[in-house]
Design an enzyme around this catalytic site. Structure first.
Site, PDB file in Angstrom:
ATOM      1  N   ASP A 209      -7.294  -5.886   0.036  1.00 35.21           N
ATOM      2  CA  ASP A 209      -8.155  -5.015   1.456  1.00 35.21           C
ATOM      3  C   ASP A 209      -6.865  -4.057   1.929  1.00 35.21           C
ATOM      4  O   ASP A 209      -5.669  -5.429   2.078  1.00 35.21           O
ATOM      5  CB  ASP A 209      -8.633  -5.771   2.206  1.00 35.21           C
ATOM      6  CG  ASP A 209      -9.024  -5.000   2.809  1.00 35.21           C
ATOM      7  OD1 ASP A 209     -10.118  -4.541   3.068  1.00 35.21           O
ATOM      8  OD2 ASP A 209      -9.046  -5.479   3.859  1.00 35.21           O
ATOM      9  N   GLU A 271      -6.858  -1.078  -2.039  1.00 34.91           N
ATOM     10  CA  GLU A 271      -7.960   0.064  -1.012  1.00 34.91           C
ATOM     11  C   GLU A 271      -6.633   0.754  -0.675  1.00 34.91           C
ATOM     12  O   GLU A 271      -6.044   0.418   1.199  1.00 34.91           O
ATOM     13  CB  GLU A 271      -8.363  -1.060  -0.267  1.00 34.91           C
ATOM     14  CG  GLU A 271      -9.795   0.079   0.459  1.00 34.91           C
ATOM     15  CD  GLU A 271     -10.035  -1.296   1.677  1.00 34.91           C
ATOM     16  OE1 GLU A 271     -10.777  -0.019   2.667  1.00 34.91           O
ATOM     17  OE2 GLU A 271      -9.465  -2.178   2.004  1.00 34.91           O
TER      18      GLU A 271
END
Length: 544
Positions: A209, A271
């Protein structure tokens, strides 16, 4: 115009279909209205039947759930909301027996403010080694009453919060999510241990993330064009001091070595919202991430010129470093593509959802476009991501009342930005109770829209023209033809956008009227053909 040559040697992360599970909204085994790990395990046969290769689980770690688990309080345990480590081990064991790989989310940019590291920092003096885990700074102004710089939070408001002792701490997201200091070797060693903890439990990889936020420029200088970009960046301009810092690459190279020290094909997906893609390609060099999310493709909407450009840029950038491209139309942070394509709501990644007082999407048209877009996407070589529920043709919940909203974006902006709750509504499994089989009790942490009853999985199973059966057919054909491992060449078909992957011609009709197809044997279409004409917004595969 781009072309891509097939790469020999199967690797799941290069060509597989990866299905994102948002645990709290997938399946509830306990009846408390929140999905859990046992619920996932009980439904794995459904995903085998769908035809996916791997699962990506959004966070299930111990967390106060201020940001749906992306505020982690313990990286090496399961939040009781979702079960136990034993439940996770059972999920891993069962998934592997069914030949499903499992990726889990890793959230390295920030922790929860309830994490032991941050609590130790708060209870320590300025300048202590405990505070070096995060970014604590003295403020500006005569008495330090102003934030240390002009950075803004992605969720709205300033990116700094002041402590009782007068220092400020940095949070690029919610104030309950303090950013870690990745210049601190102790932080790096902590995360290397976290990686090993989960790799030892058998995970096949990590979706990382916000990796582009982890490293910050030395001294934390002001954002040079904050008035124009807010908390973000403007493509083509200099990198802001909180995004895309070169020092982050050393971290990923260390992680890659750890993954490669384990048997099997372990992989990392970043990401990484890095543009242009020529810059993102630096993040997937052979010793860093295995793949990154392709936000250029996701952000292209369903516009012919933008899609063509995104595909060209993707193959040019990722092929230059020997990495696969990834293709994605949905995830937990964006409006579902049925609703997005059923209205004009701007960029996918800038979307904050649709509210009850907003213009409502045309979900019938949106579904037709979404099915055509999905079939076109699944023909592209590389890895494809699906988001839970898109195989049912689910729209966003666009009439969700404010009282149910839980996204921190909604809360931090006092409702000016609606947030992402509309795409996170629990799945309908069997038409019936209030949550349509999501839980036996009917409980559901977010209510479903009324349209979900007819879209429940049991209402679509073995129904020839259902969205579910269409997805199953598309994935089955993708696997049989090895399209994920294939090649790519644009083919001029006049008014139809077409490319060839091996001996398969993939075609999409971007026009508003039916178009005649070239010669070839029809393998699959996203809508029924009439007299050899491909309907508006539809895609098809032809054997040529």
């Amino acid at each position: 115009m781009a072309r891509h040559i097939a790469i020999e040697g199967y690797k799941w992360w290069r060509s597989g279909v990866i299905y994102q599970i948002y645990p709290r909204s997938f399946a509830d085994s306990s009846g408390d209205g929140i999905g859990d790990l046992r619920g996932i395990t009980q439904r794995l046969d459904v995903l085998v039947d769908l035809g996916v290769d791997a699962l990506w689980l959004s966070p299930f770690y111990t967390s106060p759930q201020k940001d749906a688990g992306y505020d982690v309080a313990d990286y090496c345990d399961v939040d009781p909301l979702f079960g136990t480590l034993a439940d996770f081990d059972e999920l891993m064991k069962t998934a592997h027996l069914k030949n499903l790989r499992v990726m889990i989310d890793l959230v390295p940019n920030h922790t929860s403010d309830q994490h032991r590291w941050f609590q130790d920092a708060l209870n320590s003096k300025p300048g202590s080694k405990e505070r070096e885990y995060y970014h604590f700074k003295n403020g500006l102004g005569d008495n330090g009453e102003l934030p240390p710089n002009n950075w803004l939070s992605m969720f709205g408001g300033p990116a700094w919060t002041r402590c009782e002792d007068g220092q400020w701490f940095l949070h690029l997201f919610d104030s309950s999510q303090p950013d870690l200091n990745w210049e601190n070797p102790l932080v790096r060693s902590e995360f290397e241990a976290i990686l090993r903890f989960w790799l030892d439990r058998g995970v096949d990889g990590f979706r990382v993330d916000q990796p582009h936020a982890m490293a910050k420029a030395a001294g934390l200088p002001d954002h040079p064009y904050v008035d124009e970009a807010g908390a973000g960046f403007i493509e083509g301009r200099e990198a802001p001091p909180m995004w895309f810092q070169d020092s982050v690459h050393e971290i990923f190279r260390d992680w890659r070595k750890i993954l490669e020290s384990y048997p099997g094909q372990r992989a990392m997906c970043g990401e990484a919202y890095v543009l242009p893609l020529s810059l993102m390609a630096l993040w997937v060099r052979p010793d860093e991430f295995h793949q990154t999310f392709n936000f250029r493709f996701l952000d292209a909407g369903w516009n012919e010129a933008a899609i063509t450009s995104a595909i060209d840029e993707s193959f040019e950038a990722f092929d230059s470093v020997g990495a696969p491209s990834t293709w994605v139309l949905n995830n937990h942070d964006v409006m579902r593509h049925v609703s997005r394509f059923g209205g004009n709501y701007g960029r996918a990644t800038a979307s904050d959802g649709i509210g009850i007082n907003d213009p409502q999407p045309d979900n019938e048209t949106g579904l037709a476009i979404a099915k055509g877009a999905t079939l076109f996407m699944l023909g592209l070589p590389g890895a494809s991501y699906l988001y839970q529920g898109e195989e049912l043709g689910l729209p966003d919940h666009t009439t969700l009342e404010d009282e149910y909203r839980q996204d921190p974006t909604f809360l931090r902006t006092n409702g000016k930005r609606l947030g992402r709750d509309g795409s996170r509504v629990p799945l309908p499994w069997e038409k019936g109770n209030q949550s349509n089989g999501f839980s036996e009790t009917g409980a559901s942490w977010l209510p479903q829209p009324s349209s979900y009853k007819a879209l429940s999985r049991d209402q679509q199973l073995n129904v020839a023209d259902s969205t579910l059966e269409f997805y199953k057919a598309a994935l089955r054909l993708r696997n049989e033809l090895k399209l994920g491992e294939g090649s790519f060449d644009w083919v001029n078909q006049g008014e139809l956008l077409s490319y060839k992957n091996g001996e398969t011609l993939i075609i999409h009709n971007f026009s508003d009227i039916p178009k005649r197809l070239p010669a070839g044997r029809l393998l699959l279409a996203s809508a029924e053909l009439f007299e050899g004409l491909l309907p508006a917004h539809a895609s098809c595969y032809l054997k040529v």
